[in-house]
Design a protein around this motif. Structure first.
Motif, PDB file in Angstrom:
ATOM      1  N   VAL A 211       0.975  -0.952  -0.019  1.00  0.00           N
ATOM      2  CA  VAL A 211       0.429  -0.127   0.307  1.00  0.00           C
ATOM      3  C   VAL A 211       0.794   1.645   0.427  1.00  0.00           C
ATOM      4  O   VAL A 211       0.830   2.031  -0.912  1.00  0.00           O
ATOM      5  CB  VAL A 211      -0.955  -0.227   1.145  1.00  0.00           C
TER       6      VAL A 211
ATOM      7  N   ILE B 107      -7.086   2.195  -3.181  1.00  0.00           N
ATOM      8  CA  ILE B 107      -7.000   0.917  -2.850  1.00  0.00           C
ATOM      9  C   ILE B 107      -7.975  -0.034  -2.356  1.00  0.00           C
ATOM     10  O   ILE B 107      -9.355   0.324  -2.073  1.00  0.00           O
ATOM     11  CB  ILE B 107      -6.317   0.671  -0.960  1.00  0.00           C
TER      12      ILE B 107
ATOM     13  N   VAL C 114      -4.065  -2.857   5.117  1.00  0.00           N
ATOM     14  CA  VAL C 114      -4.558  -1.647   4.890  1.00  0.00           C
ATOM     15  C   VAL C 114      -4.327  -0.103   5.404  1.00  0.00           C
ATOM     16  O   VAL C 114      -3.993   0.695   4.812  1.00  0.00           O
ATOM     17  CB  VAL C 114      -5.901  -2.227   4.006  1.00  0.00           C
TER      18      VAL C 114
END
Ligand code: NDP
Ligand code: NHF
Length: 277
Positions: free
Chosen positions: A37, A48, A60
């Motif tokens: 990420v 994302i 994340v």
């Protein structure tokens, strides 16, 4: 058509979404997803795609935080998993996703698969989340035309997006036409057919002609077809290279040749034969 990695498309409720993003299915929670990420965000990605099923929402969230980029600049998608479907359980699943992602809103929340007998109650919960301002847009995934028609006949809010398997071996003509007519954005999962398309001779030849990789040709084809694309990679060079698709164009002839590769072949499951109880 999008012309830059951070360019946005306008969805049918008026909100904007980047046409290109990072997928994180099978990316291990922890260091791997955090680094993927961060690499993506550092190199211009602003979208994302995760899901409660991927079990990496914490990572994340951590990657986004550590990137130093403000939350408002990033478009986060998550999805309610099959076992979580139903009215109350969807509201609970959404709160769990928010906590794991360390955020107080989502940009997009999707019904992951059309679980028979459940997806309408699930959609009512999504409509509530949307009305309460907890999510900026709601949509679906793995819905065929008949699922969309069934959902839309008694719902107040139209899905903004249908995220489905889409690549040169599965061009989804009927669904594309329906979505275009209904102003529902199509989004491609497994755009690279999980690596199974990269040696295709037609794609290889087009790639050579443009001085690009086959992966870049496929991702460019998505963009020129107005399909949102979310390739997954944990490899730094690939994350960077996959996004380097805004400095060339495929010709109409190239597009025709790629469209003609369709053989209705899936890397994943057909929603009609998935055991969705
Ligand atoms: N809604 C749904 O039901 C589904 C949604 N999705 C979403 O779509 C995203 C993308 O789909 P996914 O199934 O992951 O598959 P992709 O088609 O994105 O392919 C990912 C695979 O291709 C490899 N790869 C990536 N870039 C390159 C490159 N430039 N050259 C060679 N190999 C490359 C990756 O390897 P490596 O990582 O090792 O670099 C990985 O093995 C998912 O991550 C998820 O977010 C996916 C499936 C279902
Ligand atoms: O998002 C997903 C990732 O891939 C899985 C296996 O094909 C799917 O079942 C799931 O929908």
């Amino acid at each position: 058509m999008i012309t830059h990695l951070q360019d946005t498309l306008t969805l049918n409720n008026g909100i904007k979404m980047p046409g290109f993003g990072l997928g994180v299915y099978k990316v291990e929670n922890g260091e791997t997803v955090v680094n993927s990420v961060k690499t993506a965000l550092k190199h211009g990605y602003r979208s994302i795609d995760t899901a409660s099923f991927y079990d990496n929402e914490e990572g994340v969230g951590q990657g986004i935080k550590e990137s130093g980029i403000s939350r408002e600049e990033i478009f986060i998608t998550s999805k309610v998993w099959n076992e979580e479907q139903g009215y109350e359980s969807t509201l609970e699943a959404f709160d769990t996703s928010l906590k794991k992602l360390n955020t107080d809103y989502l940009d997009l929340y999707l019904i992951h698969w059309p679980v028979k007998g459940k997806y309408k109650d699930t959609w009512r919960a999504m409509e509530k989340l949307y009305a309460d301002g907890k999510v900026r847009a709601i949509g679906v995934s793995n819905f065929h035309v008949h699922h969309l028609q069934d959902l839309m006949k008694d719902s107040e809010v139209k899905p903004v997006i249908d995220q489905v398997e889409y690549h040169p071996h599965l061009t989804q003509a009927e669904l594309r036409e329906f979505c275009e007519k209904e102003n529902i954005q199509l989004e491609a999962w497994s755009p690279l057919k999980r690596g199974k398309l990269l040696d295709d001779p037609t794609l290889t030849q087009i790639a050579e002609e443009h001085g690009k990789s086959t992966a870049q040709v496929i991702l460019r084809w998505d963009i020129q077809n107005n399909v949102v694309t979310i390739p997954k990679s944990v490899t730094q060079e690939r994350i960077i290279a996959n996004a380097d698709v805004f400095n060339f164009s495929l010709t109409e002839k190239d597009m025709g040749k790629i469209n003609a590769l369709n053989i209705n072949s899936r890397a994943g499951t057909n929603p009609d034969s998935f055991d969705l109880k």
